[in-house]
Design an enzyme around this catalytic site. Structure first.
Site, short mmCIF file in Angstrom:
data_model
loop_
_atom_site.label_atom_id
_atom_site.label_comp_id
_atom_site.label_asym_id
_atom_site.label_seq_id
_atom_site.Cartn_x
_atom_site.Cartn_y
_atom_site.Cartn_z
N CYS A 1 1.07 -3.22 -12.34
CA CYS A 1 0.47 -3.07 -11.02
C CYS A 1 -0.35 -4.31 -10.69
O CYS A 1 -1.14 -4.77 -11.52
CB CYS A 1 -0.43 -1.84 -11.00
SG CYS A 1 -1.21 -1.55 -9.41
N LEU A 2 -0.17 -4.86 -9.49
CA LEU A 2 -0.91 -6.07 -9.10
C LEU A 2 -2.42 -5.82 -9.04
O LEU A 2 -3.20 -6.75 -9.12
CB LEU A 2 -0.41 -6.59 -7.74
CG LEU A 2 1.01 -7.15 -7.72
CD1 LEU A 2 1.41 -7.55 -6.31
CD2 LEU A 2 1.15 -8.33 -8.67
N HIS B 1 -0.54 4.88 -4.65
CA HIS B 1 -1.59 4.01 -4.09
C HIS B 1 -2.10 4.55 -2.76
O HIS B 1 -3.31 4.54 -2.49
CB HIS B 1 -1.06 2.59 -3.85
CG HIS B 1 -1.07 1.72 -5.07
ND1 HIS B 1 -2.22 1.43 -5.76
CD2 HIS B 1 -0.07 1.05 -5.70
CE1 HIS B 1 -1.92 0.62 -6.78
NE2 HIS B 1 -0.62 0.38 -6.77
N HIS C 1 5.25 5.03 -7.40
CA HIS C 1 4.06 4.25 -7.75
C HIS C 1 3.29 3.84 -6.50
O HIS C 1 2.06 3.96 -6.42
CB HIS C 1 4.51 3.02 -8.57
CG HIS C 1 3.42 2.05 -8.92
ND1 HIS C 1 3.07 1.77 -10.23
CD2 HIS C 1 2.61 1.27 -8.14
CE1 HIS C 1 2.09 0.86 -10.23
NE2 HIS C 1 1.80 0.55 -8.98
N GLU C 2 4.02 3.36 -5.48
CA GLU C 2 3.36 2.88 -4.26
C GLU C 2 2.77 4.03 -3.45
O GLU C 2 1.70 3.90 -2.85
CB GLU C 2 4.33 2.06 -3.39
CG GLU C 2 4.94 0.83 -4.07
CD GLU C 2 3.93 -0.11 -4.71
OE1 GLU C 2 2.77 -0.15 -4.26
OE2 GLU C 2 4.30 -0.79 -5.69
N GLY D 1 6.30 -4.65 -5.60
CA GLY D 1 5.89 -3.68 -4.59
C GLY D 1 4.41 -3.83 -4.29
O GLY D 1 3.64 -4.29 -5.14
N GLN E 1 -3.83 -1.63 -1.34
CA GLN E 1 -4.17 -2.71 -2.27
C GLN E 1 -4.72 -3.95 -1.59
O GLN E 1 -5.35 -4.79 -2.23
CB GLN E 1 -2.94 -3.09 -3.11
CG GLN E 1 -2.49 -2.00 -4.06
CD GLN E 1 -1.23 -2.40 -4.79
OE1 GLN E 1 -0.14 -2.18 -4.29
NE2 GLN E 1 -1.36 -2.99 -5.96
NI NI Z 1 0.47 -0.79 -8.09
#
Ligand code: NI
Length: 169
Positions: free
Chosen positions: A94-95, A140, A136-137, A47, A52
């Site tokens: 998480c990226l 962000h 989670h997204e 995701g 991000q």
């Molecule tokens: Ni993330």
């Protein structure tokens, strides 16, 4: 041709920006979603939120399939927690926080609404990984990160490690 975008790494303060609602469903939105999917696949993520990649609009891409061939796009996703719910623990990554995994407790039942790239409205009550991932997204998009769920001491340790690893040039 899709373009690989640069993923912001914690503690980059830009990750704290609250994203704006998408009002225009045009070609540039579609292009950004394609570039985000390309970037997410390249980074082996499941995701990615526009925040991000330093684009502060309410856009999320995802692919939860085994074969990485079922791209999902959520524009202006929003949820409310279902009245009858319990908290489930799931180990997330998480990226924007490489090398960090953490169990986070989230509601197991939500009511989700979003729009597609044409602006059409949808709703669903996602379960399992999709439920966890969209929460989670959406975090962000609000400028919130996984590290906000852990102690200040642990957060500082992650911050120091990533500053050392990624800001050394
Ligand atoms: Ni993330």
């Amino acid at each position: 041709m899709s373009k690989k975008l640069k993923i912001l790494i914690f503690p980059d303060p830009k990750l704290r920006t609250v994203a704006k609602k998408v009002e225009k469903f045009d070609k540039s939105l579609k292009k950004l979603s394609e570039d985000m999917l390309f970037t997410m696949y390249d980074a082996n993520g499941i995701g990615l939120a526009a925040t991000q990649v330093d684009r502060h609009i309410r856009l999320v891409v995802m692919d939860l399939s085994e074969d990485r061939n079922e791209p999902l796009v959520f524009v202006n996703p929003e949820y409310t927690v279902a009245e009858k719910h319990s908290l489930v623990d799931f180990e997330e990554g998480c990226l924007s926080i490489p090398g960090f995994n953490q169990n986070i407790a989230r509601p197991d039942k939500i009511d989700l609404t979003w729009q597609d790239l044409d602006g059409k409205k949808h709703n669903d009550a996602p379960e399992g990984l999709l439920n966890i991932c969209i929460q989670h997204e959406i975090d962000h998009l609000e400028g919130k990160l996984m590290v906000d769920y852990i102690s200040a001491l642990k957060r500082d340790r992650v911050r120091k490690r990533l500053l050392k690893e990624f800001n050394r040039k």
